[in-house]
Scaffold this active site. Structure first.
Site, short mmCIF file in Angstrom:
data_model
loop_
_atom_site.label_atom_id
_atom_site.label_comp_id
_atom_site.label_asym_id
_atom_site.label_seq_id
_atom_site.Cartn_x
_atom_site.Cartn_y
_atom_site.Cartn_z
N CYS A 51 0.81 -1.22 0.00
CA CYS A 51 0.00 0.00 0.00
C CYS A 51 0.85 1.27 0.00
CB CYS A 51 -0.95 0.00 1.19
SG CYS A 51 -2.19 -1.31 1.08
N HIS A 97 -11.85 9.83 -9.75
CA HIS A 97 -10.71 9.98 -10.65
C HIS A 97 -9.74 11.06 -10.17
CE1 HIS A 97 -13.19 7.43 -13.16
NE2 HIS A 97 -12.06 7.08 -13.75
N GLU A 114 -12.55 -0.88 -0.48
CA GLU A 114 -11.50 -0.69 -1.48
C GLU A 114 -11.43 -1.88 -2.44
OE1 GLU A 114 -8.25 1.92 1.01
OE2 GLU A 114 -8.00 -0.23 0.94
#
Length: 117
Positions: free
Chosen positions: A25, A69, A107
């Site tokens: 991550c 985005h 996620e």
């Protein structure tokens, strides 16, 4: 208690650079996020709703304008973990709709973080 939920989606990148080198991550990566907001009330309004789902459109606009985005490191003041995102969306929603009781953020299809005071 009556409970309703509504689901929202967005895609974004982030990097948890505070994690140790080599942690997956810590690398730049992205997710297709799911945000679920939960509202609850002991009573229904005159239309028979906890709240009309259409009244939740401002959350969609906020997500689309601020998160979709985008690179989350540029959007959030704290690390963009699922836990911090759930709290962020909870605080935003609770300021608009007093019936908000929880927000969940996913996620990946197998992971969820939830904030519920």
């Amino acid at each position: 208690m009556y409970r309703i939920t509504k689901e929202f989606h967005f895609s974004a990148s982030h990097q948890l650079s505070h994690l140790p080198e080599g942690h997956q991550c810590a690398r730049l990566h992205g997710h297709n996020y799911i945000v679920i907001v939960e509202l609850a009330s002991a009573t229904l309004n005159s239309d028979g709703f906890v709240r009309d789902y259409g009244e939740l459109k401002p959350l969609k606009a906020y997500i689309d304008d601020t998160f979709d985005h985008r690179h989350l490191n540029d959007v959030m003041d704290v690390p963009s973990t699922g836990e911090n995102m759930a709290r962020h969306f909870y605080d935003w929603c609770a300021a608009v709709w007093p019936e908000v009781t929880a927000v969940k953020v996913s996620e990946t299809p197998k992971t969820w973080a939830e904030y519920r005071p």
